[in-house]
Design a protein around this motif. Structure first.
Motif, PDB file in Angstrom:
ATOM      1  N   HIS A 111       0.930  -1.113   0.044  1.00  0.00           N
ATOM      2  CA  HIS A 111      -0.291   0.019  -0.116  1.00  0.00           C
ATOM      3  C   HIS A 111       0.963   1.351  -0.012  1.00  0.00           C
ATOM      4  CE1 HIS A 111      -3.246  -2.504   0.926  1.00  0.00           C
ATOM      5  NE2 HIS A 111      -4.148  -1.514   1.060  1.00  0.00           N
ATOM      6  N   TRP A 155      -8.390   7.020   4.195  1.00  0.00           N
ATOM      7  CA  TRP A 155      -9.401   7.008   5.334  1.00  0.00           C
ATOM      8  C   TRP A 155      -9.146   8.072   6.183  1.00  0.00           C
ATOM      9  CZ3 TRP A 155     -13.845   4.540   5.168  1.00  0.00           C
ATOM     10  CH2 TRP A 155     -13.629   3.345   4.323  1.00  0.00           C
ATOM     11  N   HIS A 157      -6.022   3.682  -4.811  1.00  0.00           N
ATOM     12  CA  HIS A 157      -6.690   3.213  -3.721  1.00  0.00           C
ATOM     13  C   HIS A 157      -8.001   4.285  -3.719  1.00  0.00           C
ATOM     14  CE1 HIS A 157      -7.306   2.591   0.650  1.00  0.00           C
ATOM     15  NE2 HIS A 157      -6.803   1.409   0.333  1.00  0.00           N
ATOM     16  N   HIS A 158      -8.689   4.279  -2.585  1.00  0.00           N
ATOM     17  CA  HIS A 158      -9.990   4.841  -2.685  1.00  0.00           C
ATOM     18  C   HIS A 158      -9.772   6.407  -3.018  1.00  0.00           C
ATOM     19  CE1 HIS A 158     -10.657   1.332  -0.646  1.00  0.00           C
ATOM     20  NE2 HIS A 158     -10.650   1.658   0.434  1.00  0.00           N
ATOM     21  N   TYR A 208      -4.053  -3.990  -7.341  1.00  0.00           N
ATOM     22  CA  TYR A 208      -5.023  -3.775  -6.372  1.00  0.00           C
ATOM     23  C   TYR A 208      -5.622  -2.295  -7.110  1.00  0.00           C
ATOM     24  CZ  TYR A 208      -7.295  -1.050  -2.414  1.00  0.00           C
ATOM     25  OH  TYR A 208      -8.159  -0.459  -1.596  1.00  0.00           O
ATOM     26  N   ASP A 219     -11.022  -3.446  -4.681  1.00  0.00           N
ATOM     27  CA  ASP A 219     -11.259  -3.343  -3.460  1.00  0.00           C
ATOM     28  C   ASP A 219     -12.319  -2.300  -3.385  1.00  0.00           C
ATOM     29  OD1 ASP A 219      -9.599  -2.490  -0.334  1.00  0.00           O
ATOM     30  OD2 ASP A 219     -11.347  -3.428  -0.629  1.00  0.00           O
ATOM     31  N   ARG A 264     -14.015  -8.945  -4.713  1.00  0.00           N
ATOM     32  CA  ARG A 264     -14.199  -7.580  -4.121  1.00  0.00           C
ATOM     33  C   ARG A 264     -15.013  -6.818  -4.952  1.00  0.00           C
ATOM     34  NH1 ARG A 264     -10.817  -5.811   1.043  1.00  0.00           N
ATOM     35  NH2 ARG A 264     -10.705  -7.934   2.104  1.00  0.00           N
ATOM     36  N   GLU A 321     -10.066 -10.628   5.552  1.00  0.00           N
ATOM     37  CA  GLU A 321      -9.037  -9.624   5.937  1.00  0.00           C
ATOM     38  C   GLU A 321      -8.574  -9.590   7.397  1.00  0.00           C
ATOM     39  OE1 GLU A 321      -9.716  -5.911   3.697  1.00  0.00           O
ATOM     40  OE2 GLU A 321      -9.286  -4.779   5.664  1.00  0.00           O
TER      41      GLU A 321
HETATM   42  O1  FHN Z   1     -10.342   0.265   2.981  1.00  0.00           O
HETATM   43  C1  FHN Z   1      -9.358  -0.688   2.587  1.00  0.00           C
HETATM   44  C2  FHN Z   1      -8.265  -0.499   3.123  1.00  0.00           C
HETATM   45  O2  FHN Z   1      -7.410   0.810   3.038  1.00  0.00           O
HETATM   46  C3  FHN Z   1      -7.154  -1.576   2.737  1.00  0.00           C
HETATM   47  O3  FHN Z   1      -7.030  -1.320   1.235  1.00  0.00           O
HETATM   48  C4  FHN Z   1      -7.948  -3.040   2.960  1.00  0.00           C
HETATM   49  C5  FHN Z   1      -6.867  -4.106   2.484  1.00  0.00           C
HETATM   50  O4  FHN Z   1      -7.569  -5.157   1.932  1.00  0.00           O
HETATM   51  N1  FHN Z   1      -9.294  -2.982   2.288  1.00  0.00           N
HETATM   52  C6  FHN Z   1      -9.947  -1.745   2.521  1.00  0.00           C
HETATM   53  C7  FHN Z   1     -10.430  -2.212   3.908  1.00  0.00           C
HETATM   54  O5  FHN Z   1     -11.295  -3.588   3.842  1.00  0.00           O
END
Ligand code: FHN
Length: 574
Positions: A50, A63, A110-111, A153, A212, A243, A256
């Motif tokens: 990450h 987050w 990522h998000h 990812y 994700d 996912r 997880e």
């Molecule tokens: O919100 C994400 C978190 O930041 C991280 O990437 C994990 C890894 O599996 N997945 C989410 C939380 O379930």
């Protein structure tokens, strides 16, 4: 056009041959595995990475936005300071290889919506930072050079993109489906598919897409089926996780931060942090020890799963020393004991109380956590054991095999400081008898340590008193959901009426015992100190001789109650 036809053909072949059903040696369970996933199943161990501009602030990926720890504008300005000049893809891939990891999953997005790759569809990417180079390409090339499998990812949710959410509202407002009109949402989906197309087209062979961030929409709203097909067309041998909310199409499940105790009917992979943060966090010293991480790897693989262990690189691109040290220990352990991990299948559920075992062909590997007293009593091996050895210990190991019981004494000097692997060479593929047989006098003792856990909510806790097996304490704990269920297999030889006796602690709880098409409701009143784990008569049942499956499941329990089951006894009344 010919190229596309070729790809369609290859995808069709893969789907046509799809999902070879392999019978699990230890449990007889059928697990569906696509031909493309056989490398993944054998790999057993991977590195999760990450990394993004958020590492500059030493807090979690994305987050902090949701938690209001940083204003959106300040977070979105982080890329302007991101210049990881010490990033060395070759060094990171070599670290993964030395740790014994067989694949890497990297956060391409990522998000927060920031792309760590050269996307032409968004300016919010690594290309518009002081660093200005494609991190993903460097990592993929290093993986291809070193024979390391590589996965991406990719977060379905994108809190930056103006068509993902209504940015006129302060985050996290504006993300709900009803807050974005269909036309805008369709435009976002086109953007998202475009980035996935870039990732699946511009970097050569990619082995995994690790989705994700699916929780804010449904599979229909994500158009997950369409995306799944598009990816498989572009990368015919790719594996996709679950996912994108399509378990039926998923090649593997993704528990997880925990190891599932129930037998899974698909490949699965536990992802886990070394401390408690996915991204680099210098304030989070909640490190798991090398011992814990090795035990987690063993538990995952013994359960038939993979272990994806996460690192979060520092702002300049290096991996922190605390992590490198742990990865080094794991690598040392795997160089000595890797045969019991790679290419193995999960061993019999509870070969020995609280035990973990893996199987590969004619070799059965029994894993003993450190602190084990070295006295090993195994149940149910029908094979003739040709020899027993301890990995890394040259002397042969004494053992006594009597019917289905095998007693092994491991000398102290053979024990590994983290996890000792006892290798049994069998006279053929494992032939395991999961049945519980009657003790003298016809009594069946269904120990928790012999139960197969079928439910989802339970964990198996063993508090072993390393004095002797008769005083060992073990229990099935964490009963909380009505589908929590365990099963035993008994070889009933004497028909007749049996008393049901239960040894437990806690309650009140209501359970159901299913046996030979009979359902017996079992009450478990709250135990007092004197009744703790004492045998309590709980009813009777009439049984016929024959192989019998006994299932115990929870019917109800008060939220404030706990229930710890040590054993069920079936005691003949005549
Ligand atoms: O919100 C994400 C978190 O930041 C991280 O990437 C994990 C890894 O599996 N997945 C989410 C939380 O379930």
């Amino acid at each position: 056009m010919r190229i596309v036809k070729n790809r369609i053909w290859r995808v069709a072949v893969i789907i046509a041959v799809a999902f070879l059903v392999s019978i699990d040696a230890a449990t007889g369970q059928e697990i569906s595995v696509s031909p493309a996933a056989s490398w993944y199943r054998d790999a057993r161990f991977g590195m999760f990475i990450h990394w993004g501009p958020y590492s500059l602030r030493g807090f979690e990926a994305s987050w902090p936005l949701f938690q209001g720890l940083i204003p959106m504008g300040e977070y979105e300005a982080l890329p302007s300071q991101f210049n990881p000049v010490k990033f060395d893809a070759e060094k990171i891939v070599k670290l993964a290889l030395e740790t014994g990891m067989k694949y890497i999953i990297f956060t391409t997005k990522h998000h927060d919506g920031f792309a760590m790759f050269d996307t032409k569809l968004s300016a919010y990417s690594i290309m518009n930072t002081p660093y200005g180079k494609d991190i993903v390409k460097q990592l993929v090339d290093a993986c291809h050079r070193n024979g390391m499998k590589i996965g991406f990812y990719f977060s379905l949710c994108d809190w930056y993109h103006p068509q993902y959410r209504d940015k006129t509202k302060p985050f996290p407002a504006g993300c709900k489906p009803e807050e974005v009109n269909q036309a805008t949402w369709d435009q976002y989906l086109e953007f998202m598919k475009g980035q996935l197309r870039e990732l699946c087209s511009n970097y050569g062979k990619i082995d995994i897409i690790w989705f994700d961030g699916g929780w804010e929409r449904t599979a229909e709203q994500w158009k997950s089926a369409e995306i799944d097909s598009m990816i498989r067309l572009l990368q015919p041998e790719i594996l996709i996780n679950n996912r994108h909310l399509l378990d039926d199409k998923a090649d593997f499940l993704t528990p997880e931060q925990f190891i599932p105790t129930a037998t899974q009917m698909k490949l699965w992979e536990t992802c886990m942090t070394i401390n408690s943060t996915w991204a680099y966090n210098p304030y989070d010293h909640d490190y798991k020890s090398s011992r814990q991480l090795i035990h987690t790897l063993v538990r995952a693989v013994s359960g038939g799963g993979n272990f994806l262990l996460n690192v979060g690189p520092m702002p300049e691109g290096e991996i922190q020393r605390d992590f490198e040290e742990r990865l080094g220990r794991i690598g040392e352990w795997l160089r000595k004991n890797g045969e019991s991990i790679y290419g193995t299948r999960h061993g019999p559920a509870r070969l020995y109380p609280g035990g973990f075992a893996t199987v590969k062909g004619q070799r059965l590997f029994v894993h003993l956590p450190d602190g084990h007293d070295g006295l090993l009593l195994l149940h149910g091996i029908k094979n003739k054991i040709a020899s027993i050895a301890v990995q890394g210990f040259s002397q042969s190991i004494a053992f006594k095999q009597e019917g289905l019981r095998t007693v092994i004494r491991i000398p102290y000097e053979a024990m590994d400081p983290y996890n000792t692997v006892v290798a049994l060479e069998l006279d053929g593929n494992l032939d395991y008898d999961p049945f519980v047989y009657a003790q003298d006098g016809g009594r069946f003792i269904l120990l928790s340590s012999r139960a197969e856990i079928l439910g989802s909510g339970m964990s198996y806790t063993l508090k072993r008193i390393l004095v002797s097996y008769s005083s060992e304490e073990d229990a099935l704990v964490g009963w909380s959901q009505t589908d929590d269920m365990v099963r035993w297999k008994c070889a009933i030889t004497q028909s007749g009426e049996y008393s049901i006796v239960m040894n437990y602690d806690g309650g009140p709880a209501l359970l159901n015992l299913s046996i030979q098409n009979q359902d017996v409701v079992i009450t478990a009143p709250k135990t007092n100190r004197l009744e703790r784990y004492r045998g309590m008569p709980r009813g009777t049942v009439n049984l016929k001789a024959g192989e019998t499956e006994v299932r115990l499941h929870l019917k109800s329990i008060e939220s404030s109650s706990r229930f710890k089951l040590r054993q069920i006894q079936l005691v003949p009344k005549n």
